[in-house]
Design a protein around this motif. Structure first.
Motif, short mmCIF file in Angstrom:
data_model
loop_
_atom_site.label_atom_id
_atom_site.label_comp_id
_atom_site.label_asym_id
_atom_site.label_seq_id
_atom_site.Cartn_x
_atom_site.Cartn_y
_atom_site.Cartn_z
N ILE A 80 -75.91 -44.34 39.84
CA ILE A 80 -76.33 -43.15 40.76
C ILE A 80 -75.32 -43.25 41.93
CG2 ILE A 80 -77.92 -42.10 42.13
CD1 ILE A 80 -80.24 -43.09 40.06
N SER A 81 -75.22 -44.34 42.57
CA SER A 81 -74.53 -44.55 43.89
C SER A 81 -72.99 -44.13 43.56
CB SER A 81 -74.48 -45.81 44.47
OG SER A 81 -74.38 -47.06 43.58
N ILE A 82 -72.14 -44.44 42.69
CA ILE A 82 -71.09 -44.16 42.18
C ILE A 82 -70.73 -42.88 41.87
CG2 ILE A 82 -69.13 -44.68 40.64
CD1 ILE A 82 -69.99 -47.63 40.51
N ALA A 83 -71.65 -42.18 40.87
CA ALA A 83 -71.43 -40.90 40.26
C ALA A 83 -71.68 -40.03 41.48
CB ALA A 83 -72.26 -40.65 39.02
N LEU A 84 -72.68 -40.33 42.34
CA LEU A 84 -73.16 -39.10 43.33
C LEU A 84 -73.10 -39.53 44.78
CD1 LEU A 84 -76.42 -38.40 41.57
CD2 LEU A 84 -74.43 -37.21 41.10
N HIS A 85 -72.02 -40.49 44.84
CA HIS A 85 -71.50 -41.02 46.27
C HIS A 85 -71.53 -39.74 47.25
CE1 HIS A 85 -67.38 -40.76 44.96
NE2 HIS A 85 -67.14 -40.75 46.23
N VAL A 86 -70.71 -38.60 46.58
CA VAL A 86 -70.44 -37.52 47.51
C VAL A 86 -71.84 -36.69 48.14
CG1 VAL A 86 -69.25 -35.32 47.75
CG2 VAL A 86 -68.31 -37.16 46.52
N PRO A 87 -72.38 -36.31 47.26
CA PRO A 87 -73.91 -35.75 47.69
C PRO A 87 -74.66 -36.79 48.67
CG PRO A 87 -74.22 -35.86 45.31
CD PRO A 87 -72.51 -36.36 45.61
N PRO A 130 -82.36 -31.23 51.87
CA PRO A 130 -83.21 -30.69 50.79
C PRO A 130 -82.42 -30.24 49.57
CG PRO A 130 -83.99 -29.65 52.54
CD PRO A 130 -83.00 -30.49 53.17
N VAL A 131 -81.56 -29.70 49.79
CA VAL A 131 -80.82 -28.79 48.72
C VAL A 131 -80.09 -30.01 48.13
CG1 VAL A 131 -78.88 -27.27 48.21
CG2 VAL A 131 -80.67 -26.54 49.69
N LEU A 132 -79.41 -30.72 48.94
CA LEU A 132 -78.73 -32.04 48.38
C LEU A 132 -79.45 -32.92 47.59
CD1 LEU A 132 -76.30 -32.38 51.46
CD2 LEU A 132 -75.61 -31.83 48.99
N SER A 149 -70.31 -49.28 29.00
CA SER A 149 -70.11 -50.40 29.44
C SER A 149 -70.47 -50.62 31.05
CB SER A 149 -68.85 -50.84 29.10
OG SER A 149 -68.87 -50.79 27.50
N GLY A 150 -71.33 -49.94 31.54
CA GLY A 150 -71.28 -50.08 33.07
C GLY A 150 -70.57 -49.44 33.95
N VAL A 151 -69.56 -48.61 33.41
CA VAL A 151 -68.53 -47.83 34.05
C VAL A 151 -69.02 -46.41 34.30
CG1 VAL A 151 -66.27 -47.37 34.35
CG2 VAL A 151 -66.75 -49.42 33.72
N VAL A 152 -68.99 -45.57 35.11
CA VAL A 152 -69.26 -44.31 35.17
C VAL A 152 -68.06 -43.58 34.82
CG1 VAL A 152 -69.74 -42.31 36.84
CG2 VAL A 152 -70.97 -44.33 37.04
N THR A 153 -68.07 -42.86 33.72
CA THR A 153 -66.97 -42.02 32.96
C THR A 153 -66.97 -40.47 33.44
OG1 THR A 153 -68.13 -41.83 30.91
CG2 THR A 153 -66.70 -43.68 31.46
N SER A 154 -67.98 -40.07 34.03
CA SER A 154 -68.06 -38.38 34.09
C SER A 154 -67.45 -37.97 35.36
CB SER A 154 -69.61 -37.99 34.02
OG SER A 154 -70.30 -38.90 35.03
N GLY A 155 -66.98 -38.70 36.17
CA GLY A 155 -66.48 -38.25 37.34
C GLY A 155 -67.15 -38.19 38.70
N PHE A 156 -66.74 -37.55 39.88
CA PHE A 156 -67.33 -37.52 41.18
C PHE A 156 -68.26 -36.28 41.29
CE2 PHE A 156 -64.76 -41.12 42.08
CZ PHE A 156 -65.32 -42.20 41.25
N PHE A 157 -67.76 -35.10 40.70
CA PHE A 157 -68.09 -33.95 40.99
C PHE A 157 -68.87 -33.11 39.90
CE2 PHE A 157 -64.60 -35.04 43.98
CZ PHE A 157 -65.12 -34.68 45.29
N ALA A 158 -68.56 -33.39 38.78
CA ALA A 158 -68.91 -32.48 37.75
C ALA A 158 -70.47 -32.75 37.56
CB ALA A 158 -68.26 -32.79 36.50
N PRO A 159 -71.04 -34.01 37.52
CA PRO A 159 -72.51 -34.06 37.39
C PRO A 159 -73.33 -33.40 38.39
CG PRO A 159 -71.25 -36.12 37.33
CD PRO A 159 -70.18 -35.12 37.86
#
Length: 345
Positions: A80-87, A130-132, A149-159
């Motif tokens: 969560i903290s890697i994939a969603l670090h921007v929001p 609250p929107v974020l 394998s413990g690595v986020v592969t979906s990028g940082f914005f698409a999710p």
């Protein structure tokens, strides 16, 4: 019962408490931004009076969720903290700006232009945060965060930059605004202010219903596993039914000026919505690659956390009770008197 189930349940309970308390504070900021009419100043003064003494204490529940996720389910925390670090970063900035602006506005000169600017920053951050937060929840539930394998592969914005998370974010904003308006009908003592927030509660309640349907429609493509959980899981239909009953009771209480009933029903509605989300997502912490059991830490660590939570709650709950008792008893009594006067009418 397995300790990971206990800790998962504690995280859901903490999220419920954060929504009921901290979420209502965000909603108060929404109505501060939208204050209007001849009683605009009085509306903002009531909001400031209600959330001022105890609002920072409400963040303890979100902190508890983060600490438990980090300690008990580290793979889920990492994903969560890697994939969603921007929001997540933007949300935290919103919380910081909101708190700072509220403090500066409260202690600045009431006739100073800067005081109005701080008020705008507080209100705007109360809308954005609250929107974020809802978008983060929507992204976690969407299945768009992929972990291999413990690595986020979906990028940082698409999710999180997709329709379903956006709908969930708007739904969270409307839900918090509705909850705050219902609470404020109980806190106001002047009949005119009660009517102001009663109208806002009725309108925002309708917006909540519309956005709930929009979020469900978006889930067919944006979160298929959650949609299946909402419709196929045996426990979700009783939750849907009780949520609908609670929402109906909240509207009935507002319409007939039974504001204590409306407050209880609105809190029950929010609680059931969050429990329904958790039930529909089970057994996943991050859909579809991170499960509750798969992300659990060492069993000894989990058992130790359960014991620590038990000791911590013995200290925490009496302290929070005292805090609310000292700073909230006067307002609560006044609110009850005001609601009772309307019910007699």
């Amino acid at each position: 019962m397995h300790p990971e189930w206990i800790l998962g349940g504690v995280m859901v309970a903490a999220l419920v408490l954060y929504a009921l308390l901290g979420g209502a504070d965000f909603g108060g900021g929404v109505w501060d931004l939208l204050a209007s009419g001849p009683r605009k100043k009085e509306q903002r003064e009531l909001i400031e009076k209600v959330i001022g003494p105890i609002w920072e204490a409400n963040h303890v529940w979100l902190i508890l969720v983060v600490v438990l996720l980090f300690t008990a389910f580290p793979p889920a925390f990492a994903a969560i903290s890697i994939a969603l670090h921007v929001p997540l970063t933007l949300f935290l900035l919103g919380v910081v700006f909101r708190g700072s602006a509220f403090s500066f506005r409260s202690y600045d000169s009431r006739k100073d232009r800067r005081q109005k600017r701080w008020g705008f920053v507080f209100s705007l951050a109360s809308v954005i945060a609250p929107v974020l937060l809802g978008m983060i929840v929507g992204a976690v539930a969407s299945g768009r965060i992929r972990v291999a394998s413990g690595v986020v592969t979906s990028g940082f914005f698409a999710p999180w930059l997709s329709v379903f998370p956006l709908m969930v974010g708007l739904f969270a904003l409307a839900l918090f605004a509705f909850l705050a308006a219902v609470y404020l009908t109980n806190e106001a003592t002047e009949p005119a202010l009660v009517d102001d927030f009663r109208r806002r509660a009725l309108v925002s309640g309708g917006v909540v219903a519309a956005l709930a349907l929009a979020s469900f429609a978006a889930s067919f493509e944006g979160a298929p596993l959650i949609r299946e959980g909402l419709t196929d899981h045996p426990i979700t239909w009783p939750l849907h039914l009780t949520t609908g009953i609670s929402a109906t009771a909240a509207f009935f209480g507002l319409w007939t000026r039974r504001f204590r009933l409306a407050r209880f029903a609105a809190a029950a509605q929010v609680t059931l919505i969050l429990i329904g989300w958790a039930a529909s997502q089970y057994p996943f912490l991050v859909v579809p690659d991170v499960t509750l059991a798969g992300a659990a830490a060492n069993p000894r660590t989990l058992r130790l956390l359960v014991w620590i939570l038990g000791v911590g709650f013995v200290l925490l709950f009496p302290s929070l009770y005292l805090l609310f008792r000292v700073f909230g008893s006067g307002r609560a009594g006044a609110a009850t008197d005001g609601a009772g006067a309307h019910e007699e009418e």
